[in-house]
Design an enzyme around this catalytic site. Structure first.
Site, PDB file in Angstrom:
ATOM      1  N   HIS A   3     -15.763   2.096  -4.201  1.00 39.78           N
ATOM      2  CA  HIS A   3     -14.334   1.968  -3.926  1.00 39.78           C
ATOM      3  C   HIS A   3     -13.998   0.649  -3.236  1.00 39.78           C
ATOM      4  O   HIS A   3     -12.844   0.234  -3.213  1.00 39.78           O
ATOM      5  CB  HIS A   3     -13.887   3.146  -3.066  1.00 39.78           C
ATOM      6  CG  HIS A   3     -12.409   3.369  -3.069  1.00 39.78           C
ATOM      7  ND1 HIS A   3     -11.690   3.609  -4.219  1.00 39.78           N
ATOM      8  CD2 HIS A   3     -11.500   3.382  -2.060  1.00 39.78           C
ATOM      9  CE1 HIS A   3     -10.409   3.770  -3.919  1.00 39.78           C
ATOM     10  NE2 HIS A   3     -10.264   3.631  -2.624  1.00 39.78           N
TER      11      HIS A   3
ATOM     12  N   TYR B  36       0.844  -1.202   0.000  1.00 38.80           N
ATOM     13  CA  TYR B  36       0.000   0.000   0.000  1.00 38.80           C
ATOM     14  C   TYR B  36       0.880   1.253   0.000  1.00 38.80           C
ATOM     15  O   TYR B  36       0.960   1.960  -0.966  1.00 38.80           O
ATOM     16  CB  TYR B  36      -0.955  -0.013   1.196  1.00 38.80           C
ATOM     17  CG  TYR B  36      -1.954   1.124   1.156  1.00 38.80           C
ATOM     18  CD1 TYR B  36      -3.073   1.047   0.332  1.00 38.80           C
ATOM     19  CD2 TYR B  36      -1.773   2.266   1.922  1.00 38.80           C
ATOM     20  CE1 TYR B  36      -3.985   2.098   0.264  1.00 38.80           C
ATOM     21  CE2 TYR B  36      -2.680   3.318   1.869  1.00 38.80           C
ATOM     22  CZ  TYR B  36      -3.783   3.228   1.045  1.00 38.80           C
ATOM     23  OH  TYR B  36      -4.677   4.271   0.984  1.00 38.80           O
TER      24      TYR B  36
ATOM     25  N   ASP C 203     -17.493   4.365  -8.028  1.00 40.67           N
ATOM     26  CA  ASP C 203     -16.380   4.752  -7.159  1.00 40.67           C
ATOM     27  C   ASP C 203     -16.260   6.277  -7.178  1.00 40.67           C
ATOM     28  O   ASP C 203     -15.771   6.861  -8.142  1.00 40.67           O
ATOM     29  CB  ASP C 203     -15.076   4.119  -7.642  1.00 40.67           C
ATOM     30  CG  ASP C 203     -13.933   4.313  -6.653  1.00 40.67           C
ATOM     31  OD1 ASP C 203     -14.081   5.164  -5.744  1.00 40.67           O
ATOM     32  OD2 ASP C 203     -12.905   3.625  -6.780  1.00 40.67           O
TER      33      ASP C 203
ATOM     34  N   SER D 246      -6.377   1.289  -4.490  1.00 37.76           N
ATOM     35  CA  SER D 246      -6.460   2.706  -4.178  1.00 37.76           C
ATOM     36  C   SER D 246      -5.056   3.318  -4.273  1.00 37.76           C
ATOM     37  O   SER D 246      -4.460   3.314  -5.347  1.00 37.76           O
ATOM     38  CB  SER D 246      -7.092   2.904  -2.798  1.00 37.76           C
ATOM     39  OG  SER D 246      -7.474   4.240  -2.596  1.00 37.76           O
TER      40      SER D 246
END
Length: 705
Positions: A674, A476, A639, A556
């Site tokens: 999302h 991430y 999203d 993301s």
């Protein structure tokens, strides 16, 4: 004999797919001559028209891309077997951490493959549970999900927010707790809001109604805090706070447990806030500033009258707990209750008259219990290396609740006797999975600049370091988010088939506090990509795998990570799985809440930051004539966090530039956002397609019992 023949034929198909990919005829995507000029530099944006989520042409493009992707996936011989196995793995009872309000206990439970977990209520922990709120009844397809919720202090009312089709937009409703009766209250255009009770009403945050057609893409501006009284229509709600001078700031109101004070948080990004307090006992009083923004975090966890307990990284990059007197709020008067330690203090809760602190050491949870003056009492014993969720408890109760999980340890819920420092299992997992056959280890590898980075490796015990193991590398690396051990039903499938799951705790996250976070932001963002690339290089050097066996994944900000790494090192990975990613680093701040990410990313409105962003922006660093990994981009039509235009433009450009036969596909989910609140049916569908694509392109030969 027939089954044996089918198996042999399937194996030959799989082997052939690894060596000879068929050339894909991609749908033609119209190009325009759109060009933007940034500080004298011209940047083409030929697929700008895909940003219009309301146009018929965009809808036709989405349909054509989904048709192509579905046709490709349909040819994978073991796709249906993957779906069947995933459905079986997912089908086990799962429990949430209970919470106690008034005379009732509440908890969530999913019987297995229910689209949404159901909220139950019971009069005691040993009482008979009964359904209180079933989100599955809110929509036929399970795409309406429950968001934030809150029970009034006296337990009389239950207010809850729902999201439709995965959107960040919420609607708030109210029920009577005792009867379950739905009241007439309905609040709209709520986003990024809590529900904080005072008396027979609550505080919440909302925006003005957006212009028609811009609900899912327009910039979110001018958030305001309101007070809603039960029974009133929304137009009667009282405006508590607004600041027209700063349209790009967020405001949230919360009350202390005694409901005597209103806490106002003001923020410009996803981290750092200013903090104000209003004494609700004196209606005419104004807000008292406790701390300026926006460099540090200030989170009020409790209060003793006018003395507030605040968790902060101000003066402590790994956080400390301070006490602030509202009568003397100047920083020089702050009293440190729990000082900064080597471990990162992630959260603190007051329950049973004690302060329960959750720490993180090398991305693993630790829990310590303190007296209210900060004196350490004891450490809570945990089952192993994993992650705590909770604690749920009230200041006057001697009982709290938490859950523990790890990569091969399904979430298990515990009751905790605070006075006795004793935990007991309340809800054990019932999944049919034997964790004893798997190994989890934590290693530390060296990144490009010499920084030591931790990484978890999970695999079947007895794995051979022969350089041939398929690897799913996940990361991430942003927004102070820590990636800690967690149980994933979906990843079990990959582990069962001999794959290794690797989770890299790269910079940009919060694993080592604010310094670790800041080292992966703005003009240091390349550290994040270097850390992730170094993780793959380590796995190759240590002969766990080779570049033809590595799949990289992230969602993301993690989608940005995958996009940047596959453009910088296309030779190092066989499969790329960017999900709902931030791919256009020059325009992200122009949509919905994207402006709040500039504290992490910087902005193309600044000349220095523009040049840096252009240097790694995934969309702008795809190059013609390059052989990129087999790529499956995933996004969703609703999203409104990272608008799908990011993925649309990236996929269109990737298809244009791909020089080899590796597939460059995009999967666009409908009636989804999302990720939060996505129904189980869609989670299974998506995981089926991702794993089918991944295993097929890694040359795996999955065998199912």
């Amino acid at each position: 004999m027939k089954n044996l023949l089918f198996t042999l034929v399937s194996a030959l198909l799989i082997m052939n797919s690894c060596t000879t990919q068929e050339k894909i005829d991609y749908p033609e995507t119209r190009k325009t001559d759109t060009v933007d000029k940034y500080f004298g530099t011209e940047v083409a944006d030929p697929y700008r028209w895909l940003e219009d989520d309301n146009s018929a042409e965009t809808a036709e493009w989405v349909s054509a891309q989904n048709d192509l992707t579905n046709a490709y996936l349909a040819k994978i011989p073991f796709r249906d077997q993957i779906r069947e196995r995933l459905t079986g793995l997912w089908n086990y009872p799962r429990y949430g951490v209970p919470f106690h309000k008034g005379s009732h206990f509440f908890f969530f439970k999913n019987d297995g493959i229910q689209n949404q977990s159901v909220l139950y209520i019971q009069d005691s922990l040993t009482g008979t549970p009964r359904v209180f709120l079933d989100p599955n009844k809110l929509s036929a397809d399970g795409t309406t999900s429950l968001g934030t919720y809150s029970v009034s202090k006296d337990g009389k009312y239950f207010a809850y927010a729902i999201s439709k089709a995965g959107s960040d937009w919420n609607e708030i409703y109210v029920m009577e707790t005792a009867t379950g009766q739905q009241l007439n209250d309905k609040l709209e255009w709520v986003k990024f809001s809590g529900i904080s009770w005072r008396g027979d009403g609550f505080y919440y945050s909302r925006y003005d109604k957006p212009a028609g057609g811009g609900e899912l893409s327009s910039k979110n501006e001018f958030q305001k805090v309101y007070y809603h009284k039960i029974g009133d229509s929304q137009d009667k709600d009282v405006l508590v706070y607004e600041n027209p001078a700063y349209p790009l700031r967020n405001y949230g109101g919360s009350t202390t447990e005694d409901e005597q004070f209103l806490i106002l948080g003001e923020s410009e990004s996803t981290s750092g806030n200013a903090l104000y307090v209003k004494d609700l006992r004196s209606p005419a009083s104004g807000f008292v500033k406790i701390a300026d923004g926006f460099r540090f975090d200030y989170n009020v966890i409790s209060n003793d009258g006018e003395r507030f307990y605040i968790l902060t990284n101000d003066g402590a990059p790994r956080y400390r707990l301070v006490q602030v007197d509202l009568k003397n709020p100047a920083k020089e008067n702050w009293l440190t209750i729990i000082p900064e330690k080597e471990e990162v203090l992630k959260s603190a809760e007051v329950a049973g008259g004690k302060i329960i602190c959750q720490y993180m050491m090398d991305a693993v949870s630790k829990v310590f219990v303190h007296n209210m003056d900060g004196t350490l009492m004891h450490e809570l014993s945990l089952p192993g290396l994993g992650t705590i969720a909770g604690f749920e408890g009230n200041r006057e109760d001697n009982q709290a609740f938490y859950s523990f999980t790890s990569f091969t340890f399904p979430s298990t819920v515990y009751t905790y006797n605070i006075a006795a420092n004793k935990s007991e299992v309340l809800y054990a997992s019932e999944i049919n999975f034997d964790a004893s056959g798997y190994t989890t280890e934590q290693i530390f590898y060296t990144s490009k600049d010499g920084t030591k980075v931790p990484m978890f490796l999970v695999y079947k015990s007895g794995l051979k370091k022969d350089g041939k193991n398929p690897v799913y590398l996940y990361g991430y690396g942003g927004f102070n988010v820590s990636i800690t051990p967690a149980f994933s039903v979906s990843r079990l499938l990959f582990l069962e088939q001999g794959g290794m799951v690797a989770v890299a705790n790269i910079r940009g996250g919060g694993e080592y506090g604010e310094a670790w976070h800041r080292a992966g932001t703005k003009l240091q963002k390349q550290n994040v990509f270097d850390d992730f690339i170094a993780a793959a290089e380590y796995l190759v050097a240590e002969k766990y795998t080779n570049p033809e066996k590595i799949a990289i994944a992230g969602g993301s900000n993690g989608g940005l990570l995958v996009g940047a790494c596959m453009t910088q090192r296309p030779d190092l990975f066989a499969v790329a799985l960017p999900a709902v990613g931030v791919m256009d680093m020059l325009r992200f701040h122009k949509f919905t809440i994207g402006w709040a990410w500039t504290e992490d990313y910087g902005s193309s409105d600044d000349s220095t930051q523009f040049r840096y962003l252009l240097g790694y922006s995934p969309l702008h660093n795809l190059k013609p004539g390059t052989c990129y990994p087999a790529t499956l981009v995933t996004t969703a039509d609703h999203d409104d966090r990272v608008v799908p235009a990011h993925s649309f433009k990236f996929a269109a450009t990737l298809q244009e530039y791909q020089s080899c036969n590796n597939p460059a596909l995009i999967r666009i989910e409908t009636n989804a956002g999302h990720g939060a609140g996505k129904p189980i049916s869609k989670l299974i569908d998506e995981a089926t397609d991702i794993w089918a694509f991944t295993m097929y392109n890694l040359g795996m030969k999955p065998a199912f019992k």
